[in-house]
Scaffold this active site. Structure first.
Site, PDB file in Angstrom:
ATOM      1  CB  THR A  82      -9.842 -55.200   7.375  1.00  0.00           C
ATOM      2  OG1 THR A  82      -9.690 -56.195   6.348  1.00  0.00           O
ATOM      3  CG2 THR A  82     -10.369 -55.869   8.635  1.00  0.00           C
ATOM      4  CG  HIS A 137     -22.508 -57.682   8.862  1.00  0.00           C
ATOM      5  ND1 HIS A 137     -21.899 -58.836   9.323  1.00  0.00           N
ATOM      6  CD2 HIS A 137     -23.670 -58.077   8.279  1.00  0.00           C
ATOM      7  CE1 HIS A 137     -22.662 -59.879   9.053  1.00  0.00           C
ATOM      8  NE2 HIS A 137     -23.742 -59.450   8.423  1.00  0.00           N
ATOM      9  CD  GLU A 147      -2.664   1.040   2.689  1.00  0.00           C
ATOM     10  OE1 GLU A 147      -3.644   1.791   2.804  1.00  0.00           O
ATOM     11  OE2 GLU A 147      -2.323   0.199   3.559  1.00  0.00           O
ATOM     12  N   GLY A 180     -22.899 -61.837  16.004  1.00  0.00           N
ATOM     13  CA  GLY A 180     -22.040 -60.675  15.775  1.00  0.00           C
ATOM     14  C   GLY A 180     -22.206 -60.112  14.382  1.00  0.00           C
ATOM     15  CB  CYS A 184      -4.549  -1.899   4.006  1.00  0.00           C
ATOM     16  SG  CYS A 184      -3.854  -2.089   5.676  1.00  0.00           S
ATOM     17  CE  LYS A 239      -7.284   1.175   3.506  1.00  0.00           C
ATOM     18  NZ  LYS A 239      -6.083   1.580   4.280  1.00  0.00           N
ATOM     19  CG  ASN A 243     -24.954 -65.961   9.930  1.00  0.00           C
ATOM     20  OD1 ASN A 243     -24.789 -66.532   8.862  1.00  0.00           O
ATOM     21  ND2 ASN A 243     -25.299 -64.688   9.996  1.00  0.00           N
ATOM     22  CG  LEU A 268       0.334 -52.143   6.992  1.00  0.00           C
ATOM     23  CD1 LEU A 268       0.600 -51.184   5.833  1.00  0.00           C
ATOM     24  CD2 LEU A 268       0.783 -51.522   8.302  1.00  0.00           C
ATOM     25  CB  SER A 316      -4.093 -61.261   7.576  1.00  0.00           C
ATOM     26  OG  SER A 316      -3.764 -59.877   7.438  1.00  0.00           O
TER      27      SER A 316
END
Length: 742
Positions: free
Chosen positions: A534, A555, A52, A529, A215, A121, A525, A425, A422
């Site tokens: 994953t 699920h 400015e 549950g 500004c 301005k 079943n 990761l 397994s």
């Protein structure tokens, strides 16, 4: 244009400049601004903004009203205009100018020997240390105006340019009545567009439209830049004086960051620094550039000498963001902002919109060759390199997943969780999410029924890790060997493996993957549950999962929003933040250090185990492609451009904290094209798997592939257009240009 030119890739180089100012010496300051502009030109900058009142200095009080100063300001503008004739950058300088009966605090926009326009301005501060209303009038109501600049040349080229502007270019430029009177003069009238309604658009660089505010305009509840963004400005410029006090730098940064986010824009900010009077105030010369809330570049504060804060902004990303966020344009319509049109087809008759804008067109003529890349491109766009931000992201991601499964369990009567583990990761992370969820629900971890289901290629290492993890977490654990069932199925099918042949085809692999899922559903079943999925975001993008009765189905899945490159960091964060015992942490570290493998094909003696990344490509490249395709919809050729800058040199740039030195890879463009081609082919051919995904939470801002969330596409379309675009990427070795800051 050269493929490696930033301008061919939809980027523009900008500079927020700070210079030592010489108070009340306009011509001296003009000389310094011109020199800095030459340097910006050398570096391929398209837009250079100075603070400015940069032609006079900000803190000169009543000298701003002196005729001798105001006269020399016009000479200084003429000096910069003339110096700009052969330069690339559009130059924005600050100057006090006479208009009517008052003086206005202005931004003067200059390019290649033309004054394109002048912006006053809008908001004049008159509180605490500010007394600007003593000198300046507000320009907030000035629209459609013209300002005389006596002594500033409008040469023959400008006459031609104005005449050309009278013919609308794509309906973007609408001349004012004063400009239409050009035929009444022997030469062009000595006026240029003046007002807060000006946008400046390059004819030859798509999406490069900028607006300037001054500004205090940034500090009001509804800044001029907000409406300008709605009208089409993708780049917002603020030239500022802004004396420094403790804490003000952080306030400026917050405002700039918020504006760039809210307006889906790039925002350049530059404040006055060295040379301003310290009679009652100090100055720090802060400069910064933000894009969509992300800092691209910032200056050193309280620095001596010239500072050019240079970076490359991505115009394609800004355009894409506005296209996707429909409420952006809804806001424009609701506020009556007229996008890109200052005056209606009936010249002189306003449309009645609350905020109408004139668009000044100009030809940028950017360089066509490689000038490097001046922005950091993260190797891992899903994984911040900054340690504090990475920890914050991991904390949020982990708890998003925990919340997702706890809410689902509450909603359906708190069943047990059945999960296959397994020792890899994804299943490991799903298990530690489930364990924390049970803790939050006040339920015993024994309500997690974890099963390891070894097949023909399961290694002792991964199986032992699965055992150790389950035991250290205190979940219910059992092993079910699927080999007898798999052998029976293969024999019933007449598969060659059943007669001793080493045929390890997709049927062989999917029999094992399918049986694992089949066992888990039947166990759910029996045990009362639900099966916890994953599979992660990267696998879903590549279709690296077995459809239906396979790991594609569950699920509820806690991982579909987590890319593979983030997964290992999430587990590292769980270790370092001591979410569980040290014993659990030791097992988790062993799992993170293990080669990623589906373990479906037996390895021959002395051979390496089956490697997922050798088959479907390095996840670090595939996640990079996924991020820019999903989050921003960029062309494959542009993604490859970014990918090359991120990955061609392992010694350049940053890796996330704690990233192993031995895993710091680099890739040629040929590598990048090879794996991106595979990604695109798999991505398009595997949409049917994503169209039937089970429920699971979105985790990262980069997106999700749920058909109920971020991604919807038909399953029977071809990726030919994307592959065609990728094919135009040159594979030849490329030398990185100087100034590149990849």
């Amino acid at each position: 244009m050269d493929y490696y030119s930033i301008y061919s890739q939809g980027l523009a180089r900008v500079a927020a400049c700070t210079l030592p100012v010489q108070a009340a010496q306009p011509l001296a300051n003009a000389h310094d601004i011109a020199e800095a502009s030459v340097e910006c030109d050398r570096q391929g900058v398209a837009l250079a903004a100075f603070p400015e009142l940069s032609l006079t200095g900000y803190n000169i009080d009543d000298l701003l009203l002196q005729d001798v100063l105001l006269d020399e300001v016009l000479e200084a503008i003429e000096y910069v205009r003339d110096a700009s004739s052969e330069l690339l950058p559009v130059i924005v300088v600050g100057a006090p100018l006479r208009y009517g009966n008052r003086i206005y605090n202005c931004a003067v926009v200059i390019h290649r020997g033309r004054v394109l326009g002048v912006v006053p301005k809008s908001y004049i501060p008159n509180y605490r240390e500010f007394y600007e209303k003593r000198h300046f009038a507000s320009g907030a109501q000035i629209r459609g105006g013209q300002i005389e600049l006596p002594g500033v040349a409008l040469n023959e080229l400008e006459v031609e340019a104005i005449a050309e502007a009278l013919e609308p270019a794509d309906g973007e430029y609408f001349a004012t009545e004063d400009m239409l009177r050009i035929q009444d003069y022997d030469s062009a009238p000595a006026t240029v567009p003046f007002g807060v309604d000006l946008l400046f658009r390059a004819k030859d660089l798509r999406g490069f439209t900028f607006h300037v505010e001054v500004c205090e305009d940034m500090w009001v509840p509804v800044p001029p830049s907000a409406e300008a963004a709605l009208a089409g400005a993708s780049v917002l410029v603020n030239i500022s004086g802004s004396p420094i006090t403790v804490g003000r730098a952080a306030d400026r940064q917050s405002l700039v960051q918020a504006a760039s986010t809210r307006c889906a824009a790039a925002y350049l900010y530059t404040a006055a620094g060295q040379g301003e009077s310290s009679t009652d105030l100090s100055w720090d010369g802060q400069a910064m550039v933000y894009e969509l809330g992300n800092e691209l570049a910032s200056s050193d504060r309280f620095a001596l000498g010239r500072q050019l804060t240079i970076t490359d902004i991505d115009l394609d990303v800004l355009r894409q963001e506005r296209s996707r966020q429909g409420t952006f344009d809804d806001n424009r319509e609701a506020l009556g902002v007229e996008a890109g049109r200052a005056i209606s087809d009936d010249i002189g008759q306003h449309t009645g919109a609350r905020a109408e804008y004139r668009t000044v067109m100009y030809t940028l003529d950017p360089p066509s060759g490689d000038i490097g890349l001046r922005r950091e491109v993260a190797r891992f766009p899903f994984v911040p390199a900054n340690e504090a931000l990475l920890n914050q992201d991991c904390y949020e991601a982990y708890n998003i997943q925990v919340y997702g499964i706890t809410q689902r369990l509450r909603a359906i009567g708190n069943p047990k969780l059945v999960i296959g583990v397994s020792g890899g990761l994804d299943s490991t992370h799903a298990l530690i999410v489930a364990a924390r969820a049970m803790d939050m629900l006040g339920r015993p971890r024994t309500d997690i029924l974890a099963y390891t289901l070894p097949g023909f290629a399961t290694s002792d290492h991964t199986k032992n890790n699965a055992y150790r993890l389950a035991e250290s977490l205190g979940v219910t654990f059992e092993e079910i060997d699927i080999r007898p069932a798999a052998s029976q199925m293969l024999a019933d099918m007449g598969h060659p493996f059943a007669t001793g042949e080493e045929v390890y085809d997709v049927t062989f692999e999917n029999v094992q993957a399918g049986l694992r899922t089949d066992f888990l559903f039947r166990l759910a079943n029996e045990k009362g549950g639900i099966v916890l999925g994953t599979g992660d975001l990267s696998e879903l993008a590549l279709g690296w999962c077995t459809f239906g009765v396979g790991d594609q189905m569950s699920h509820y899945n806690v991982n579909p929003g987590v890319p593979k490159t983030l997964m290992q960091h999430l587990i590292r964060w769980v270790i370092s933040s001591h979410q569980f015992s040290d014993e659990v942490g030791d097992v988790l570290q062993s799992i993170v250090d293990t080669e990623i493998s589906p373990e479906l094909v037996p390895a021959k003696d002395g051979a390496n185990i089956q490697s997922t990344q050798q088959k479907i490509g390095p996840y670090e490249l595939q996640d990079f492609t996924l991020y820019y395709l999903l989050r921003f919809g960029l062309r494959p050729s542009k993604i490859a451009f970014y990918e090359w800058h991120a990955w061609h040199d392992a010694t350049a740039g940053r890796f996330p904290v704690g990233f192993p030195a031995e895993d710091r890879h680099e890739y040629t463009m040929a590598d990048i094209k090879k794996w991106m081609e595979l990604f695109l082919k798999r991505f398009f051919s595997n949409q049917f798997k994503r169209s039937t995904l089970p429920n699971g939470p979105k985790v990262v801002a980069g997106g999700t592939l749920s058909p109920r969330g971020d991604w919807r596409m038909p399953s029977d379309v071809s990726g030919a257009v994307w592959l065609k675009d990728l094919a135009r990427v040159p594979e030849a070795a490329h030398k990185l240009e100087p100034h590149s800051q990849s």
